[in-house]
Design a protein around this motif. Structure first.
Motif, PDB file in Angstrom:
ATOM      1  N   VAL A   8       0.852  -1.189   0.000  1.00  0.00           N
ATOM      2  CA  VAL A   8       0.000   0.000   0.000  1.00  0.00           C
ATOM      3  C   VAL A   8       0.891   1.244   0.000  1.00  0.00           C
ATOM      4  CG1 VAL A   8      -1.910   1.224   1.100  1.00  0.00           C
ATOM      5  CG2 VAL A   8      -1.724  -1.270   1.322  1.00  0.00           C
ATOM      6  N   SER A   9       0.814   2.021  -1.063  1.00  0.00           N
ATOM      7  CA  SER A   9       1.620   3.249  -1.166  1.00  0.00           C
ATOM      8  C   SER A   9       0.709   4.461  -1.149  1.00  0.00           C
ATOM      9  CB  SER A   9       2.439   3.240  -2.464  1.00  0.00           C
ATOM     10  OG  SER A   9       3.242   2.082  -2.552  1.00  0.00           O
ATOM     11  N   ASP A  10       1.013   5.432  -0.286  1.00  0.00           N
ATOM     12  CA  ASP A  10       0.215   6.673  -0.194  1.00  0.00           C
ATOM     13  C   ASP A  10       0.549   7.583  -1.382  1.00  0.00           C
ATOM     14  OD1 ASP A  10      -1.141   8.951   0.440  1.00  0.00           O
ATOM     15  OD2 ASP A  10      -0.341   9.154   2.473  1.00  0.00           O
ATOM     16  N   ILE A  11      -0.412   7.786  -2.264  1.00  0.00           N
ATOM     17  CA  ILE A  11      -0.213   8.661  -3.439  1.00  0.00           C
ATOM     18  C   ILE A  11      -1.168   9.859  -3.408  1.00  0.00           C
ATOM     19  CG2 ILE A  11       0.614   6.759  -4.876  1.00  0.00           C
ATOM     20  CD1 ILE A  11      -2.203   6.718  -6.181  1.00  0.00           C
ATOM     21  N   ASN A  12      -1.646  10.180  -2.215  1.00  0.00           N
ATOM     22  CA  ASN A  12      -2.641  11.255  -2.106  1.00  0.00           C
ATOM     23  C   ASN A  12      -2.068  12.599  -2.563  1.00  0.00           C
ATOM     24  OD1 ASN A  12      -5.433  11.750  -1.246  1.00  0.00           O
ATOM     25  ND2 ASN A  12      -4.502  13.166   0.218  1.00  0.00           N
ATOM     26  N   LEU A  13      -0.817  12.883  -2.148  1.00  0.00           N
ATOM     27  CA  LEU A  13      -0.193  14.145  -2.545  1.00  0.00           C
ATOM     28  C   LEU A  13      -0.013  14.205  -4.051  1.00  0.00           C
ATOM     29  CD1 LEU A  13       1.087  16.823  -1.750  1.00  0.00           C
ATOM     30  CD2 LEU A  13       3.255  15.617  -1.407  1.00  0.00           C
ATOM     31  N   ARG A  14       0.395  13.080  -4.633  1.00  0.00           N
ATOM     32  CA  ARG A  14       0.565  13.052  -6.081  1.00  0.00           C
ATOM     33  C   ARG A  14      -0.751  13.296  -6.801  1.00  0.00           C
ATOM     34  NH1 ARG A  14       1.187   7.564  -8.963  1.00  0.00           N
ATOM     35  NH2 ARG A  14      -0.966   8.079  -9.552  1.00  0.00           N
ATOM     36  N   LYS A  15      -1.818  12.678  -6.285  1.00  0.00           N
ATOM     37  CA  LYS A  15      -3.136  12.861  -6.892  1.00  0.00           C
ATOM     38  C   LYS A  15      -3.595  14.324  -6.793  1.00  0.00           C
ATOM     39  CE  LYS A  15      -4.736   8.948  -8.582  1.00  0.00           C
ATOM     40  NZ  LYS A  15      -5.228   8.847  -9.957  1.00  0.00           N
ATOM     41  N   GLN A  16      -3.327  14.932  -5.636  1.00  0.00           N
ATOM     42  CA  GLN A  16      -3.699  16.338  -5.477  1.00  0.00           C
ATOM     43  C   GLN A  16      -2.935  17.213  -6.466  1.00  0.00           C
ATOM     44  OE1 GLN A  16      -3.013  17.210  -1.350  1.00  0.00           O
ATOM     45  NE2 GLN A  16      -4.944  16.273  -0.660  1.00  0.00           N
ATOM     46  N   ASN A  17      -1.639  16.902  -6.619  1.00  0.00           N
ATOM     47  CA  ASN A  17      -0.840  17.658  -7.583  1.00  0.00           C
ATOM     48  C   ASN A  17      -1.356  17.447  -9.004  1.00  0.00           C
ATOM     49  OD1 ASN A  17       0.798  18.657  -5.569  1.00  0.00           O
ATOM     50  ND2 ASN A  17       2.340  17.041  -5.793  1.00  0.00           N
ATOM     51  N   GLU A  18      -1.735  16.217  -9.318  1.00  0.00           N
ATOM     52  CA  GLU A  18      -2.279  15.937 -10.641  1.00  0.00           C
ATOM     53  C   GLU A  18      -3.580  16.700 -10.867  1.00  0.00           C
ATOM     54  OE1 GLU A  18      -2.731  11.762 -10.938  1.00  0.00           O
ATOM     55  OE2 GLU A  18      -0.606  11.356 -11.300  1.00  0.00           O
ATOM     56  N   LYS A  19      -4.399  16.764  -9.815  1.00  0.00           N
ATOM     57  CA  LYS A  19      -5.670  17.480  -9.919  1.00  0.00           C
ATOM     58  C   LYS A  19      -5.421  18.970 -10.161  1.00  0.00           C
ATOM     59  CE  LYS A  19     -10.044  18.230  -7.440  1.00  0.00           C
ATOM     60  NZ  LYS A  19     -10.798  17.931  -6.199  1.00  0.00           N
ATOM     61  N   GLN A  20      -4.459  19.526  -9.423  1.00  0.00           N
ATOM     62  CA  GLN A  20      -4.137  20.935  -9.608  1.00  0.00           C
ATOM     63  C   GLN A  20      -3.577  21.177 -11.010  1.00  0.00           C
ATOM     64  OE1 GLN A  20      -1.521  21.937  -6.406  1.00  0.00           O
ATOM     65  NE2 GLN A  20      -3.149  22.006  -4.870  1.00  0.00           N
ATOM     66  N   LEU A  21      -2.714  20.243 -11.460  1.00  0.00           N
ATOM     67  CA  LEU A  21      -2.165  20.390 -12.798  1.00  0.00           C
ATOM     68  C   LEU A  21      -3.254  20.291 -13.861  1.00  0.00           C
ATOM     69  CD1 LEU A  21       1.123  18.280 -12.492  1.00  0.00           C
ATOM     70  CD2 LEU A  21       0.934  20.761 -12.752  1.00  0.00           C
ATOM     71  N   HIS A  22      -4.201  19.371 -13.648  1.00  0.00           N
ATOM     72  CA  HIS A  22      -5.312  19.224 -14.595  1.00  0.00           C
ATOM     73  C   HIS A  22      -6.165  20.494 -14.606  1.00  0.00           C
ATOM     74  CE1 HIS A  22      -8.450  17.288 -16.933  1.00  0.00           C
ATOM     75  NE2 HIS A  22      -9.333  17.728 -16.046  1.00  0.00           N
ATOM     76  N   LEU A  23      -6.412  21.058 -13.408  1.00  0.00           N
ATOM     77  CA  LEU A  23      -7.197  22.285 -13.323  1.00  0.00           C
ATOM     78  C   LEU A  23      -6.462  23.432 -14.012  1.00  0.00           C
ATOM     79  CD1 LEU A  23      -9.638  23.857 -12.232  1.00  0.00           C
ATOM     80  CD2 LEU A  23      -8.381  24.181 -10.095  1.00  0.00           C
ATOM     81  N   ALA A  24      -5.146  23.505 -13.740  1.00  0.00           N
ATOM     82  CA  ALA A  24      -4.358  24.566 -14.366  1.00  0.00           C
ATOM     83  C   ALA A  24      -4.359  24.420 -15.879  1.00  0.00           C
ATOM     84  CB  ALA A  24      -2.935  24.539 -13.831  1.00  0.00           C
ATOM     85  N   ALA A  25      -4.241  23.177 -16.361  1.00  0.00           N
ATOM     86  CA  ALA A  25      -4.252  22.941 -17.802  1.00  0.00           C
ATOM     87  C   ALA A  25      -5.602  23.322 -18.401  1.00  0.00           C
ATOM     88  CB  ALA A  25      -3.940  21.480 -18.095  1.00  0.00           C
TER      89      ALA A  25
END
Length: 488
Positions: free
Chosen positions: A117-134
């Motif tokens: 089990v790997s915590d990827i919550n921060l990565r997902k949040q960053n991806e969401k912000q990047l998607h929003l920015a895009a």
């Protein structure tokens, strides 16, 4: 004898517990057999309380089907499986994890499932912000341009193309100088770059050129972006087309200038009219004084002399002589009153007043005046009625004194929405361009004074004249302004 590469059991469990990622060992039913410290921290519970619990209870309900499918495929195929889904913390909030599942065969032919089990919550949040920015970058109404530190364009959005007319492929690798309109001096761009270097930002208005060659105005905001890891710097320019606004501002400025000029011209005209009215009023007073002196004054002086002859010892005058003198004085008072404002105007209306005026013009100036009255007259405001009468009188006097006409006509047309008064003659006429010049101010109101008074109550005045062709002066006023009972 142990295998040379095998680890002691104690060291194995120590490595298992201290692993930086969560590890869960599940049986075929998905129940927890063993967890390490990292997994226990993710689940928010002590390790010794998790044995025998289903790992699926810690999975977000909407993601449990994916988790169950992951476990089934790993057990059935024996190959490693992975998935990204959400788990639920002790506080009830969800967070993103990556699950990597693999099987391990046991001596009794059963299989255990090892889930990392790997915590990827921060990565997902960053991806969401990047998607929003895009998404913002792509769909923004303003044009966006990203350049390197030396000004090379590395990216633009769709609005950039709509505003400038250039496609993305046409500008990548180019310099923003390609948009220059040529309207700005070098000092303008030097100040812009100085602000960017010293302050990290610049905001203002700038004129640029589209691909079509059309010059347009834009508001432009440029900000510097620094990458703390690589130390590189980029610039982001955000701009909006304000050409229509600038055109509207220029039009408004031009309109304001025109209005100011019109106000100045109007002020001059009003001052001239004011001076004309003062002259006209003074002339009216002088004419009134002359009438009082020449007619009424002399008659009263004669009456006084006749009355003094009633003293003892003097022959008394006849009663008829005194009566005639008093009658003449009475007629003089009536004539002065009629010239100022005839009572017939206020008692019988304009039509009767105009008929009396025609008779007066015939009697005093031997000018034949034809009266033409059409429509049912509406009761007018007293001031408007008096002004129209005096205007008609002044126009007819001008005809009698200056037009060298043998006849004239006075027409009054009463319509539903407007009242039209026209004075025409068959005289010598004049150039209509001189209709409001100095020559028109010789008597009474004068044409210029009449014009101003008509305009001030919302009416219009037109003059049709040419040398040798006679003259027609037409006054038009709206009924809604002049009639009684309908005045706003």
């Amino acid at each position: 004898m142990k295998h040379q590469g095998a680890l002691p059991q104690r060291q194995y469990f120590e490595l298992f517990n201290r692993a930086p990622v969560g590890c869960c060992v599940l049986d075929a039913q998905g129940l927890i057999v063993e967890v390490n410290l990292a997994a226990a921290r993710l689940l928010g519970r002590p390790p010794d309380t998790l044995a025998g619990q289903a790992l699926s209870r810690f999975i977000l309900k909407s993601d449990r089907d994916r988790f169950n499918l992951l476990c089934q495929q790993a057990l059935m195929t024996g190959s490693a499986q992975d998935s990204e889904l959400r788990m639920v913390s002790v506080e009830g909030t969800s967070f993103w994890v990556r699950l990597d599942a693999s099987t391990s065969a046991q001596a009794d032919a059963s299989s255990l499932l090892c889930v990392v089990v790997s915590d990827i919550n921060l990565r997902k949040q960053n991806e969401k912000q990047l998607h929003l920015a895009a998404s913002v970058f792509k769909h923004a109404r303003e044009g966006i341009m990203i350049t390197t530190a030396d000004g090379t364009i590395v990216d633009v959005n769709e609005a950039f193309g709509r505003i400038t007319g250039y496609g993305r492929d046409e500008v990548i690798g180019q310099n923003p100088r390609m948009l220059s309109s040529g309207r700005h001096e070098k000092s303008f761009y030097s100040a812009l770059w100085r602000d960017l270097i010293e302050k990290g930002q610049w905001y203002g208005e700038i004129w640029n050129r589209r691909k079509s060659g059309e010059i347009y105005a834009e508001t432009l905001s440029i900000s510097a972006l620094y990458d703390t890891h690589s130390g590189s710097r980029h610039y982001v320019a955000l701009f909006a087309d304000i050409t229509r606004r600038k055109q509207a501002e220029e039009l408004m400025l031009e309109t304001n200038v025109n209005l100011e000029e019109k106000v100045l011209d109007r002020t001059k005209q009003l001052r001239m009219v004011s001076a004309q009215l003062m002259v006209s009023e003074e002339r009216e007073r002088r004419m009134l004084a002359q009438d009082l002196h020449d007619n009424l004054g002399q008659l009263l002086a004669i009456i006084k002399i006749k009355l003094t002859s009633l003293a003892p010892g003097l022959p008394p005058p006849s009663d008829n002589t005194l009566v005639e003198l008093v009658d003449q004085a009475d007629q003089a008072v009536r004539q002065i009153t009629l010239n100022l404002s005839p009572p017939i105007l206020h008692t019988l209306g304009m039509k009767a007043a105009f008929e009396w005026l025609a008779e007066e013009m015939e009697r005093r100036y031997q000018l034949s005046v034809h009266i033409d009255y059409e429509g049912e007259p509406k009761p007018l405001i007293d001031e408007v009625q008096a002004m129209l009468f005096r205007s008609a009188r002044e126009l007819l006097i001008n005809v009698a004194r200056h037009a060298r006409a043998s006849e004239a006509s006075l027409s009054c047309l009463c319509g539903e929405s407007k009242l039209t008064l026209a004075v025409s003659d068959n005289g010598c006429g004049f150039k209509s361009s001189h209709s409001f010049g100095v020559s028109s101010r010789q008597n009474g109101f004068g044409l210029s004074s009449i014009h101003e008074r008509i305009v001030n109550i919302g009416g219009e005045m037109e003059i049709d004249s040419s040398p040798g062709q006679g003259t027609t002066v037409t006054l038009t006023i709206p009924i809604t302004i002049s009639a009684k009972g309908v005045r706003p």
